[in-house]
Design a protein around this motif. Sequence first.
Motif, PDB file in Angstrom:
ATOM      1  N   GLY A  34      36.078  44.189  43.132  1.00 11.16           N
ATOM      2  CA  GLY A  34      37.399  44.019  42.521  1.00 11.16           C
ATOM      3  C   GLY A  34      38.352  45.179  42.736  1.00 11.16           C
ATOM      4  O   GLY A  34      39.369  45.277  42.050  1.00 11.16           O
ATOM      5  N   GLY A  35      38.042  46.081  43.670  1.00  8.69           N
ATOM      6  CA  GLY A  35      38.964  47.181  43.936  1.00  8.69           C
ATOM      7  C   GLY A  35      38.990  48.201  42.820  1.00  8.69           C
ATOM      8  O   GLY A  35      38.029  48.314  42.040  1.00  8.69           O
ATOM      9  N   VAL A  43      27.211  30.873  47.698  1.00 10.78           N
ATOM     10  CA  VAL A  43      28.069  32.007  47.338  1.00 10.78           C
ATOM     11  C   VAL A  43      29.351  31.516  46.668  1.00 10.78           C
ATOM     12  O   VAL A  43      30.009  30.604  47.168  1.00 10.78           O
ATOM     13  CB  VAL A  43      28.453  32.814  48.614  1.00 10.78           C
ATOM     14  N   GLY A  44      29.682  32.117  45.543  1.00  9.38           N
ATOM     15  CA  GLY A  44      30.972  31.833  44.895  1.00  9.38           C
ATOM     16  C   GLY A  44      31.795  33.108  44.888  1.00  9.38           C
ATOM     17  O   GLY A  44      31.262  34.192  44.642  1.00  9.38           O
ATOM     18  N   VAL A  45      33.091  33.006  45.218  1.00 12.73           N
ATOM     19  CA  VAL A  45      33.970  34.179  45.199  1.00 12.73           C
ATOM     20  C   VAL A  45      35.037  33.939  44.132  1.00 12.73           C
ATOM     21  O   VAL A  45      35.784  32.959  44.201  1.00 12.73           O
ATOM     22  CB  VAL A  45      34.652  34.402  46.580  1.00 12.73           C
ATOM     23  N   LEU A  46      35.080  34.815  43.137  1.00 15.04           N
ATOM     24  CA  LEU A  46      36.042  34.671  42.035  1.00 15.04           C
ATOM     25  C   LEU A  46      37.210  35.618  42.265  1.00 15.04           C
ATOM     26  O   LEU A  46      37.013  36.835  42.357  1.00 15.04           O
ATOM     27  CB  LEU A  46      35.356  34.999  40.700  1.00 15.04           C
ATOM     28  N   GLU A  47      38.400  35.082  42.380  1.00 13.96           N
ATOM     29  CA  GLU A  47      39.581  35.908  42.663  1.00 13.96           C
ATOM     30  C   GLU A  47      40.649  35.625  41.603  1.00 13.96           C
ATOM     31  O   GLU A  47      41.003  34.471  41.377  1.00 13.96           O
ATOM     32  CB  GLU A  47      40.107  35.594  44.076  1.00 13.96           C
ATOM     33  N   ILE A 107      32.920  39.145  42.985  1.00 12.40           N
ATOM     34  CA  ILE A 107      34.120  39.233  42.149  1.00 12.40           C
ATOM     35  C   ILE A 107      35.176  40.013  42.909  1.00 12.40           C
ATOM     36  O   ILE A 107      35.073  41.224  43.081  1.00 12.40           O
ATOM     37  CB  ILE A 107      33.787  39.888  40.798  1.00 12.40           C
ATOM     38  N   GLY A 108      36.181  39.290  43.415  1.00 12.70           N
ATOM     39  CA  GLY A 108      37.262  39.908  44.175  1.00 12.70           C
ATOM     40  C   GLY A 108      37.241  39.457  45.629  1.00 12.70           C
ATOM     41  O   GLY A 108      36.278  39.723  46.352  1.00 12.70           O
ATOM     42  N   ALA A 109      38.322  38.755  46.042  1.00 11.95           N
ATOM     43  CA  ALA A 109      38.419  38.288  47.435  1.00 11.95           C
ATOM     44  C   ALA A 109      39.307  39.216  48.252  1.00 11.95           C
ATOM     45  O   ALA A 109      40.200  38.772  48.980  1.00 11.95           O
ATOM     46  CB  ALA A 109      38.941  36.857  47.477  1.00 11.95           C
ATOM     47  N   GLY A 152      35.071  42.166  49.712  1.00 13.16           N
ATOM     48  CA  GLY A 152      34.411  41.030  49.052  1.00 13.16           C
ATOM     49  C   GLY A 152      34.251  39.869  50.024  1.00 13.16           C
ATOM     50  O   GLY A 152      33.181  39.249  50.106  1.00 13.16           O
ATOM     51  N   SER A 153      35.301  39.567  50.786  1.00 16.23           N
ATOM     52  CA  SER A 153      35.241  38.426  51.722  1.00 16.23           C
ATOM     53  C   SER A 153      34.222  38.691  52.830  1.00 16.23           C
ATOM     54  O   SER A 153      33.516  37.780  53.263  1.00 16.23           O
ATOM     55  CB  SER A 153      36.615  38.184  52.352  1.00 16.23           C
ATOM     56  N   THR A 154      34.142  39.950  53.292  1.00 16.44           N
ATOM     57  CA  THR A 154      33.190  40.270  54.369  1.00 16.44           C
ATOM     58  C   THR A 154      31.756  40.132  53.866  1.00 16.44           C
ATOM     59  O   THR A 154      30.885  39.558  54.545  1.00 16.44           O
ATOM     60  CB  THR A 154      33.457  41.705  54.899  1.00 16.44           C
TER      61      THR A 154
END
Length: 394
Positions: A147-148, A29-33, A9-11, A15-17
């Motif tokens: 998500g920061g 893998v799914g990345v939700l942004e 959760i959070g690109a 999160g991307s790394t």
Amino acid sequence: MVDYDVLVIGAGPVGSTFAFRMAQEGYKVGVLEKKKKIGVPLQCAGLLSAKIREINDLPDEFIINKVRGAYLHSPSDHVIKVSKKETQAYVIDRVEYDKYLSQKAQDAGAEILLQHKVSNVDTSSSKVKMANTGQKVLQSKILAGCGGHCSVVSSAMNNSYNSVDAAQFLIEMKSNPLETDFVDVYVDEHISPGFIWSIPLSPHLSRLGLFGHHDYKKLNHILKNFINSNDKFQGAKVISKYHGKIPVFDLNKKIVENRAIILGDAASQVKPTTGGGLLIGFECAKFAAEAAIKSLESDDPELLKDYETSYKNKFLKELKNQLQVQKTFQELKNQELDNMFLKLKEKGAEDLISSYGDMDSQSLLVKEMIKRRILFSVLPQLLYRRMSRLWNFF
Ligand SMILES: Cc1cc2nc3c(=O)[nH]c(=O)nc-3n(C[C@H](O)[C@H](O)[C@H](O)COP(=O)(O)OP(=O)(O)OC[C@H]3O[C@@H](n4cnc5c(N)ncnc54)[C@H](O)[C@@H]3O)c2cc1C
């Protein structure tokens, strides 16, 4: 049937790394942004220690400038010059770097779902619900909250979340060109434990910013006054303004619960003295991926706790030390800060700081200063006693 092995959760960069590391190992893998575009708006000074190259991929094209030292300014402008011959830090194009890391995760097989804002998470079933997209629900074996400062996964695990505001201007110098291989740092009791930074992009452009316990409006006001009152920056033109939040490092934050982990700013993994979070976040993405892979291989969520162990083994001692340094600085009045700078210069501490100073860790320098009795002579007694207790950590 779960939708993904891992939902991130959070690109952001962390999160991307993490997503890249998991996708590279063949996991779904799914990345939700929540945002429409990755990397914007800029919320960073983009200063990364040269050690980044041992920790994450940083292609040359994202490096705007290289820095080898710093001018540290006391409130009355006594200046300590700290420098090394070799490059100590890179100033990067953070917006393009974020996009690059996300693309890298996608190229390794991760699915990036933009405009997917997660509103609810359940750490035991690892289900997430979206606020938009018709309240869609997705489920995975592991949830990674990246998500920061406003992470929903962190809020599901922890009661409180503290952060401080940060403001930054991109400025154009009108007269005095900047020394591009030096950053400037200004301390003052009114913004402590925050500080003002100037990070040059070129002889004529700089990122001038600060963080502190004030709201964004007040921080803006402080920066404007600073430009008007400081000889070096007088007449500089403000080209654009940015703001963001820096998490307050929290020793007691829970970072693993059931099938969920949090990392990066979501886990307050930032250096207490500088607020920098990228290097720690990237190392934690590595530790988290190692633990997640073991956990998925043995279908045992308990193994996610290995991530917490690796993080604490590597960083806890240094982060605790930095908290002490930060607390000590916060108690110094302007006159004491001025005296400290003068005495440090008198005692030849510039060379010591240049040799032992490190933007990522201050423990070695503090230890050396205690050993050589320099701290004893520059700090008020009470604060010296507190700092010297740091010996216990070494
Ligand atoms: C002014 C400023 C200057 C800084 N300067 C430096 C520096 O020079 N060097 C350094 O190392 N660090 C610096 N930092 C800190 C650094 O920017 C952070 O540590 C870093 O961005 C953390 O990365 P992250 O991926 O954990 O989180 P973020 O970069 O915050 O990314 C989080 C992502 O999650 C998304 N998101 C949030 N909630 C949801 C949700 N509910 N659903 C879906 N998506 C969501 C966000 O849109 C965002 O894309 C600075 C910070 C500020 C504010």
